[in-house]
Design an enzyme around this catalytic site. Structure first.
Site, PDB file in Angstrom:
ATOM      1  N   ASP A 148       0.729  -1.015   0.022  1.00 57.46           N
ATOM      2  CA  ASP A 148      -0.092  -0.032  -0.163  1.00 57.46           C
ATOM      3  C   ASP A 148       1.266   1.151   0.332  1.00 57.46           C
ATOM      4  OD1 ASP A 148      -2.397   1.752   0.356  1.00 57.46           O
ATOM      5  OD2 ASP A 148      -3.274  -0.187   0.816  1.00 57.46           O
ATOM      6  N   HIS A 225      -3.693   2.888  -4.740  1.00 56.76           N
ATOM      7  CA  HIS A 225      -2.974   2.429  -3.441  1.00 56.76           C
ATOM      8  C   HIS A 225      -1.463   2.336  -3.522  1.00 56.76           C
ATOM      9  CE1 HIS A 225      -6.323   2.916   0.051  1.00 56.76           C
ATOM     10  NE2 HIS A 225      -7.129   2.221  -0.918  1.00 56.76           N
ATOM     11  N   ASP A 280      -9.008  -1.989  -5.174  1.00 55.54           N
ATOM     12  CA  ASP A 280      -9.867  -0.930  -4.374  1.00 55.54           C
ATOM     13  C   ASP A 280      -9.397   0.517  -4.845  1.00 55.54           C
ATOM     14  OD1 ASP A 280      -7.969  -2.013  -3.359  1.00 55.54           O
ATOM     15  OD2 ASP A 280      -8.767  -1.099  -1.295  1.00 55.54           O
ATOM     16  N   GLU A 281     -10.517   1.202  -4.367  1.00 48.81           N
ATOM     17  CA  GLU A 281     -10.323   2.768  -4.691  1.00 48.81           C
ATOM     18  C   GLU A 281      -9.458   2.636  -4.909  1.00 48.81           C
ATOM     19  OE1 GLU A 281     -11.529   3.427  -0.005  1.00 48.81           O
ATOM     20  OE2 GLU A 281      -9.590   2.537  -0.306  1.00 48.81           O
ATOM     21  N   TYR A 372     -14.718  -4.923  10.172  1.00 49.64           N
ATOM     22  CA  TYR A 372     -13.975  -4.540  10.007  1.00 49.64           C
ATOM     23  C   TYR A 372     -13.213  -3.747  11.417  1.00 49.64           C
ATOM     24  CZ  TYR A 372     -12.659  -3.273   5.119  1.00 49.64           C
ATOM     25  OH  TYR A 372     -12.815  -3.793   3.514  1.00 49.64           O
ATOM     26  N   ASP A 374     -10.982  -2.371  12.873  1.00 48.36           N
ATOM     27  CA  ASP A 374     -10.074  -1.134  13.611  1.00 48.36           C
ATOM     28  C   ASP A 374     -11.559   0.150  13.911  1.00 48.36           C
ATOM     29  OD1 ASP A 374     -11.632  -1.121  10.531  1.00 48.36           O
ATOM     30  OD2 ASP A 374      -9.813   0.040   9.565  1.00 48.36           O
ATOM     31  N   TRP A 420      -7.669  -2.745   9.746  1.00 53.22           N
ATOM     32  CA  TRP A 420      -6.676  -1.722   9.031  1.00 53.22           C
ATOM     33  C   TRP A 420      -5.389  -1.703   9.992  1.00 53.22           C
ATOM     34  CZ3 TRP A 420      -6.046  -2.766   3.865  1.00 53.22           C
ATOM     35  CH2 TRP A 420      -6.854  -3.394   3.053  1.00 53.22           C
ATOM     36  N   THR A 421      -4.238  -0.670   9.676  1.00 54.64           N
ATOM     37  CA  THR A 421      -3.579  -0.681  10.516  1.00 54.64           C
ATOM     38  C   THR A 421      -2.975   1.030  10.655  1.00 54.64           C
ATOM     39  OG1 THR A 421      -1.436  -1.489   9.891  1.00 54.64           O
ATOM     40  CG2 THR A 421      -3.094  -2.817  11.314  1.00 54.64           C
ATOM     41  N   GLU A 422      -3.790   1.696   9.810  1.00 50.21           N
ATOM     42  CA  GLU A 422      -3.663   3.199   9.759  1.00 50.21           C
ATOM     43  C   GLU A 422      -2.921   4.050  11.376  1.00 50.21           C
ATOM     44  OE1 GLU A 422      -5.690   2.421   8.258  1.00 50.21           O
ATOM     45  OE2 GLU A 422      -5.645   2.616   6.170  1.00 50.21           O
TER      46      GLU A 422
HETATM   47  C1  ACM Z   1     -10.846  -0.551   2.001  1.00 53.82           C
HETATM   48  O1  ACM Z   1     -11.253  -1.257   2.692  1.00 53.82           O
HETATM   49  N1  ACM Z   1     -10.419  -0.141   1.462  1.00 53.82           N
HETATM   50  C2  ACM Z   1     -11.098  -2.683   0.600  1.00 53.82           C
END
Ligand code: ACM
Ligand code: ZN
Length: 644
Positions: A148, A225, A280-281, A372, A374, A420-422
């Site tokens: 990413d 990403h 994604d995105e 999710y 997070d 997710w680990t932001e």
């Molecule tokens: C994602 O959460 N962008 C797959």
């Protein structure tokens, strides 16, 4: 007394000393038959493999009886899962084990957990430790988000800069680093933060997972990403000036050469049948401006940028299939037409997964609202910073990935949680977000819905939490869960309750509360801890409404609660103005409260603004205004305007 009678009494006494079976196993087995008797705690099981068992290689029968313990399994994985169940029983009973016959098999063949190793790099030991716990829970997939913008994490011999530079950044905090415009560093620079797995590391992780009947699914993110890639190999991005951009250029053949070379090395290391290619995105912004991407759209007669994305994914699908593997992609890969062999991982909701399943494509469910991790699991005011609302244990437990009425439900391969680990920098925090919620995932992935029972699960989850703590995991204590604010279940029948609200500024459709009707701000209900729960939102604007009390009314206070959650651009108002009127034409300002905004605080904060009259006033209309910050940026969220 005759000998036989004595023997009968003795055996009855022994039976009464035998422990009786109680639910202790996570995930709850499909069939549990309790029988009389018991066996010694440390009896060794006799194991046989019978590949003809009805429910396949992951199924097993575990029989504990007077004669000892037997395991019959459909394959090695089933024998391993029987042993996990037996270990949990042994942990739960101090003395003899109660006699029981367990017949068990998984509901889904894909039972997974995703960990983002890009936003923060988690060393091999951290991952091995989580694999251990996942295996106890009979999960069989771990999905690693290896690439990413925040850092590339896998050694790729053909492209050494991916690890020499794209794996390191100048700051640990993602947001501070982004604010400085994403400076990457070289490995070994004094402030370099990051890391990567060598191929040997990955082989070790894969072999360890395999020994516990778990497959590691690698994710190489494309076509979005990807700032970290184009920062070191700008030739595969869209910008012509040699600077980075967030997407791969789908117009250039060089990009496909790059990605195929990377995937060759990935497939050489990872034996997984499924290779995740992200999807994604991807921002369409650069593709719109890129001559190569636009030329590709024209040449291939593609339907704009969606068509371009679909073209790229289809090429990757074809390539991966030519190597005997299959791709998984996030649900955006549906846009512009799904590649024939692709598996859809449904994250933005269930819709993508449902659409793909109905069309006969395999899907994996991980809808963010249920899966999710997070999101915080508790009152967010007392939690480390989280993302995306609130996902408490009962909510994930309530999720059914393939309900009976769902068309194409047989195409649901399974379900996974995604972490997710932001906002997660320490392994102890990572574990805190995983457990006990992964226990719930395990049960929704393994156990048929008819066997689910939250009260039973809750007790077992507390026991499993204790076990996990003894093993050195940092587990959120569900006993301390505070899932809704005081008064959440109450209807507050204040003076404006049920009164009509006229919106002078429109609220946003994303945050409607009470179906968005004209009594939404006077329905007597306060908002939950999550910004998604009973809050009304205004984007880049003040909130300004007139409440009609219906008749002249004596009022002594007006108040409202606002939410601030800077991480998703929700800010408190900068000022509150309250005015009264008897005719809705002439308003008198009775109060103005100014508020200094705390821009540094990224966590949840609730603030109540209240006007208390020195002496009660009579009014029929109340105009209530919450002013947006002077940057005129972000959301304002409020739950109820209380009049007393
Ligand atoms: C994602 O959460 N962008 C797959
Ligand atoms: Zn391009």
């Amino acid at each position: 007394m005759k000998r036989t009678t004595l023997a009968l009494i003795a055996s009855a006494m022994m039976a009464s000393c035998a422990p009786s079976y109680r639910d202790v196993i996570i995930p709850q087995p499909q069939v549990v038959e309790t029988v009389k008797g018991s066996c010694p705690h440390d009896a060794e099981p006799a194991v046989t493999i019978d590949s003809s068992m009805e429910h396949g290689p992951e199924s097993y029968e575990l029989t504990i009886g007077k004669k000892g313990i037997t395991i019959k399994a459909g394959g090695e994985a089933g024998a391993f899962y029987a042993q996990q169940s037996l270990d949990q029983l042994r942990k739960a009973y101090e003395g003899r084990l109660p006699a029981v016959k367990i017949t068990d098999w998984p509901r889904f063949r894909y039972r997974g957990c995703h960990i983002d190793v890009s936003r923060h790099f988690w060393g091999k030991e951290v991952i091995l430790k989580q694999i251990d716990m996942f295996a106890r829970l009979k999960l069989n997939r771990i999905h690693l988000h290896l690439t990413d913008g925040a850092g590339w994490r896998m050694q790729i011999d053909a492209y050494p800069l991916l690890t020499q530079r794209a794996a390191f950044r100048s700051k640990s905090d993602i947001y501070e680093w982004e604010a400085e415009n994403l400076p990457y560093c070289n490995e070994g620079d004094p402030d370099a933060y990051g890391g990567y797995y060598t191929k040997d590391d990955l082989r070790e992780i894969i072999a360890y997972a395999d020994s516990l009947h778990m497959i590691v699914i690698p994710e190489i993110e494309m076509f979005g990403h990807s700032n970290e890639v184009t920062a070191v190999y700008p030739q595969v991005g869209c910008k012509k000036d040699g600077t980075r951009c967030s997407v791969f250029c789908v117009g250039k053949e060089e990009t496909f050469h790059f990605l195929e070379t990377v995937l060759d090395e990935v497939m050489e290391v990872f034996p997984s049948e499924y290779i995740h290619i992200g999807g994604d995105e991807a921002s369409k912004y650069y593709w719109k401006a890129c001559p190569d991407c636009q030329a590709r759209i024209r040449k291939e007669h593609l339907d704009g940028e969606d068509g371009l994305q679909s073209y790229g994914i289809k090429r990757m699908d074809e390539y991966v299939r030519s190597k005997g593997r299959k791709i998984i992609g996030w649900d955006e890969i549906l846009e512009g037409g799904l590649a024939p062999g692709a598996v859809v991982m449904s994250w933005r909701g269930e819709e993508g997964g449902r659409e793909a399943a109905a069309a006969g494509h395999e899907v994996i469910m991980t809808p963010s609202v249920f899966c999710y991790l997070d999101a915080v699991q508790n009152n967010p005011e007392h939690e480390p910073l989280g993302f995306g609302g609130m996902l408490p244990l009962p909510k994930i437990y309530s999720y059914d990935p393939a309900p009976a009425e769902m068309p194409g439900k047989e195409y649901v391969m399974g379900v996974q949680t995604s972490l997710w680990t932001e906002m997660i920098e320490k392994a102890s925090h990572l574990e805190y977000m995983l457990y006990p919620r992964v226990f719930a995932l395990s049960e929704i992935a393994w156990t048929d819905p008819g066997r689910k029972d939250y009260d039973s699960f809750y007790r077992r989850a507390l026991d499993m939490s204790d076990t996990a703590r003894e093993l050195g995991y940092n587990v959120f204590d569900q006993r301390n869960a505070d899932l809704a604010p005081e008064g959440y279940d109450q209807v507050f029948k204040h003076l404006a309750y049920g009164c009509k609200v006229e919106y002078l500024t429109p609220f946003h459709e994303k945050y409607v509360k009470h179906g968005g009707d004209e009594t939404a701000l006077t329905d007597g209900l306060i908002g939950g801890y999550s910004f998604k729960d009973r809050w009304q939102g205004y984007l880049n604007s003040d909130v300004s409404v007139i409440i009609d009390l219906g008749k002249p009314t004596t009022v002594s206070s007006v108040s409202s609660r606002f939410l601030q959650f800077r991480s998703i651009e929700v800010m408190h108002p900068e000022a509150i103005v309250i005015e009264t009127s008897s005719d809705k034409e002439h308003f008198e300002k009775v109060c103005e409260i100014s508020n200094e905004l705390d821009w540094e605080n990224r966590n949840y904060t609730y603030k109540k603004f209240e006007w208390k009259a020195d002496s009660p006033v009579e009014t029929r209309y109340i105009r209530f205004t919450g002013k947006i910050n002077d940057r005129r940026w972000g959301w304002i969220l409020l739950d109820e305007i209380m009049v007393n």
